[in-house]
Design a protein around this motif. Structure first.
Motif, PDB file in Angstrom:
ATOM      1  N   ALA A 595      29.286  62.933  79.068  1.00 41.58           N
ATOM      2  CA  ALA A 595      29.259  64.120  78.610  1.00 41.58           C
ATOM      3  C   ALA A 595      28.249  65.218  79.175  1.00 41.58           C
ATOM      4  N   VAL A 596      27.037  64.380  79.661  1.00 39.55           N
ATOM      5  CA  VAL A 596      25.970  65.250  80.378  1.00 39.55           C
ATOM      6  C   VAL A 596      26.288  65.455  81.856  1.00 39.55           C
ATOM      7  N   LEU A 597      27.139  64.700  82.382  1.00 36.63           N
ATOM      8  CA  LEU A 597      27.843  64.805  83.857  1.00 36.63           C
ATOM      9  C   LEU A 597      28.769  66.077  83.583  1.00 36.63           C
ATOM     10  N   VAL A 598      29.593  65.936  82.791  1.00 40.65           N
ATOM     11  CA  VAL A 598      30.709  66.997  82.861  1.00 40.65           C
ATOM     12  C   VAL A 598      30.163  68.427  82.466  1.00 40.65           C
ATOM     13  N   TRP A 612      22.262  68.396  76.386  1.00 39.99           N
ATOM     14  CA  TRP A 612      21.743  67.332  75.788  1.00 39.99           C
ATOM     15  C   TRP A 612      22.163  67.195  74.201  1.00 39.99           C
ATOM     16  N   ILE A 613      22.058  68.394  73.646  1.00 42.00           N
ATOM     17  CA  ILE A 613      22.541  68.353  72.392  1.00 42.00           C
ATOM     18  C   ILE A 613      23.949  67.965  72.135  1.00 42.00           C
ATOM     19  N   ALA A 663      17.294  62.878  67.381  1.00 37.88           N
ATOM     20  CA  ALA A 663      16.225  62.748  68.644  1.00 37.88           C
ATOM     21  C   ALA A 663      16.561  63.978  69.511  1.00 37.88           C
ATOM     22  N   ALA A 664      17.860  64.261  69.684  1.00 36.96           N
ATOM     23  CA  ALA A 664      18.386  65.621  70.558  1.00 36.96           C
ATOM     24  C   ALA A 664      17.691  66.892  70.074  1.00 36.96           C
ATOM     25  N   ILE A 665      17.743  67.019  68.858  1.00 37.75           N
ATOM     26  CA  ILE A 665      17.357  68.095  68.234  1.00 37.75           C
ATOM     27  C   ILE A 665      15.855  68.352  68.348  1.00 37.75           C
ATOM     28  N   MET A 666      15.251  67.221  68.100  1.00 39.89           N
ATOM     29  CA  MET A 666      13.612  67.326  68.311  1.00 39.89           C
ATOM     30  C   MET A 666      13.152  67.552  69.770  1.00 39.89           C
TER      31      MET A 666
END
Length: 678
Positions: A595-598, A612-613, A663-666
């Motif tokens: 997902a990050v790559l795309v 990241w989120i 973790a992503a939200i923080m």
């Protein structure tokens, strides 16, 4: 040796005739047969004499049977010539004589079938398991056919007995004067008899010769209600068959679906108790998950685990519960389609369309690579990869609940991107369910020619594309000409009465479901399209319908997630915990990285931080993999072991999802917006 075998043969033949002799004579015959078989206590003359006597007794029985048959034929001719009998009475008496004839012929056939079976067994090789299996199968088929014939004869005798009772009642009524009330009741009785004859379906007789129908022995288990039926008569117990359960030799359990007498209402109390139990236990389980910060659907799954085969094993009507749960899937996808707002997603439509497609293609590519290394069938690899590429829309919707973040200075809202990608994944889900028949046919393919295989796949793909084109063309026609007037009519008729609106929307959903099913496209896609068509009428319409349908969806979704829990086995997870944790972490990390790559390739530079989120929201496996997995398991695309792995990995990934999201939200969301997002 041949003489001994011949004597033993006639001994077995005459054993069924034992009721003709007293117990002492039967015991002497058995002892004498054993001595003859062992070659002790009997000379050659005695053996020959015993065989002759046995043959004489059997031939005497056969002659007596022929005499009785001749008497029955004469009796039938006499009845047919009797002018004092009505045509109905003649048919009844002739039919009774024919039943007795059939009984005599079947008894004689049973004797010679036993002789033939013994001869076949003596000629077989006891060391050959295949031969013994075939011999056993033939005996089993013969016993099944004999049981069916005996059952039919018993039913005919019951009908004859009923006819005699009715005839006796008619004679009694003719000999005495009836009151007006008795005459009315007699007319009602005759009308009721005609009604039963009209509505009765001869399902057994109509289907026993249909291709693919097999006779099989089953056990009937009556409902154990000692207190209520302690004083019941045998007739009352036989009439109360609504709660009977049939169990076949494969331990499959069946319940009554349609009674012979449709005039009596019946209810499946097992199913009622199961739904009541699930409803009561779902509340504390969902409450507990809400308290500890988990989505409530985990509580419903836990409820199914506790009540299912791996827990208390109190759910009896598992298939019925799963069937009702399917409606939870239908209404969930309907509401997903209802939330499909082209206006809201227009700004991110390219990302929403490209992102899920790229991720699915990459997941399938990795799946085929690993499948090739592990020697897994390509069909199975494609299915597993596609299942794992989907993410949970209900779960992420709960994460996004309460989010008020808006676009700032040209930035793209991560909630819009995430929701758009999830909606497109839901569309992919419907398309993938439509493609599943193709995977099934590909899994059973026997073609050896590569050209024929490619041609067959292209034909199947062409059929799918044609069906989808027909569905979307129909949707365009409905959206342009029908859905507007239809909703306005519903809205007008439902003022002060919401049940008309609910019924109208539900009927439209089921209509779309039926149309897509008839066009060989999935029912789930029809539900999604129904919601999308209604959402085209505006935001106010969407809000009104959502308020009406959401409670129904929520209740049915509880049943659906509880039915999933019926197939989650904690013991399996404990036994294979190391392997399952490794597989789950691998899937979550792979989805996050892909997902990050795309998103790095398709997001604008000013909005790269939201990748990241969004990736954290997509890094789990959708609960609809349970649906896909169960269908693939039934169709034979995947094995039992792979199905259990998919269930376990999906469950564990959903349990890890809240921690990854927090973790992503923080890390990526400023503190004021973090409160509204969590």
């Amino acid at each position: 040796m041949k003489a001994t075998g011949f004597i033993s043969l006639w001994t077995l033949v005459l054993l069924p005739c034992g009721p003709l002799a007293n117990p002492a004579e039967r015991e002497d015959v058995v002892k004498h047969a054993i001595k003859l078989h062992r070659g002790k206590g009997a000379g050659i003359t005695q053996r020959k004499q015993w065989v002759l006597e046995s043959c004489r007794k059997l031939s005497g029985l056969l002659r007596q049977k022929n005499v009785v048959l001749n008497k029955l034929k004469n009796a039938i001719r006499a009845v047919e010539k009797d002018a004092g009998l009505s045509d109905e009475e003649k048919l009844f008496q002739v039919h009774t004589f024919e039943i007795f004839q059939k009984e005599l012929n079947e008894s004689e056939n049973s004797v010679f079938q036993a002789i033939h079976g013994l001869q076949r067994a003596l000629q077989g090789d006891y060391k050959d398991v295949v031969n013994m299996k075939e011999s056993s199968r033939q005996r089993l088929e013969a016993l099944r056919e004999a049981a069916i014939k005996e059952e039919m004869e018993y039913v005919e005798l019951l009908a004859a007995e009923k006819h005699q009772v009715e005839a006796l009642k008619n004679m009694q009524h003719q000999n005495k004067s009836l009151s007006m009330l008795d005459e009315i009741l007699e007319d009602v009785r005759k009308a009721a008899d005609r009604l039963e004859e009209e509505i009765e379906e001869h399902a057994f007789d109509d289907n026993k010769s249909v291709r693919g129908v097999n006779f099989e022995a089953v056990l009937r288990v009556e409902e154990d209600e000692a207190n209520s039926k302690r004083n019941a008569s045998k007739r009352e117990v036989e009439d109360d068959l609504g709660l009977s359960m049939l169990i076949d030799s494969q331990n499959n359990q069946y319940i009554l679906t349609k009674p012979r007498d449709s005039t009596i209402p019946r209810a499946d109390h097992h199913f009622i108790k199961d739904i009541v139990t699930i409803g009561m236990l779902s509340l504390p389980c969902g409450w507990l998950c809400t308290t500890i910060g988990l989505p409530t659907m985990f509580g419903y799954i836990i409820c199914g685990v506790l009540l299912g085969p791996s827990g208390l094993n109190s759910i009896k009507s598992i298939v019925q519960v799963e069937t009702l749960g399917e409606f939870g899937v239908f209404f969930t996808l309907f509401l997903v389609g209802l939330e499909f707002s082209p206006e809201r997603l227009r700004k991110v439509w390219k990302i929403s369309l490209q992102g899920p497609c790229y991720m699915t293609v990459l997941m399938i590519a990795f799946g085929l690579l690993w499948g090739h290394l592990l020697q897994i069938r390509p069909t199975q690899s494609v299915f597993i990869s596609t299942c794992l590429s989907l993410s949970s829309t209900p779960l992420v919707s709960r994460f996004l609940a309460g989010s008020v973040r808006g676009d700032k200075e040209g930035d793209i809202d991560y909630s819009s991107v995430l929701l758009g990608m999830l909606v497109m994944q839901d569309v992919q889900l419907g398309l993938f369910i439509a493609v599943m028949p193709t995977l099934i046919q590909a899994g059973v393919s026997t073609y050896s020619s590569i050209f024929k295989e490619i041609l067959r796949i292209l034909i199947l793909i062409g059929q799918i594309l044609f069906s989808l084109a027909a569905v979307f063309l129909l949707c365009l026609v409905i959206k342009t000409y029908l859905i507007g007037p239809y909703y306005r009519k519903l809205h007008t008729e439902s003022k002060g009465n919401k049940e008309i609106l609910i019924l109208g929307i539900t009927a439209f959903t089921f209509l779309m479901l039926t149309i897509t099913e008839l066009l060989d496209v999935s029912m789930e896609l029809g539900c999604f399209l129904a919601g999308a068509l209604i959402s085209s009428q505006g935001h106010m319409v969407t809000e009104e319908i959502m308020c009406c349908i959401e409670p129904i969806r929520d209740f049915l979704a509880i049943i659906f997630f509880a039915s999933i829990g019926l197939h989650v086995f904690p013991t399996f997870v404990i036994y294979e915990l190391t392997v399952l944790l490794f597989l789950t972490l691998s899937v979550v990390i792979m989805k996050f990285v892909l997902a990050v790559l795309v998103l790095s390739l398709i997001l604008p530079k000013t909005s790269q931080y939201i990748k990241w989120i969004v990736s954290a929201g997509l890094a789990q496996v959708s609960e609809f993999s349970f649906v896909l997995g169960s269908r693939a398991r039934r169709a034979g695309i995947i094995s039992r072991e792979v199905y259990l792995l998919i269930l376990s990995v999906t469950t564990l990934s959903l349990l890890l999802a809240p921690a990854l999201w927090r973790a992503a939200i923080m890390k990526c969301v400023p503190r004021p917006e973090r409160r509204s997002s969590t």
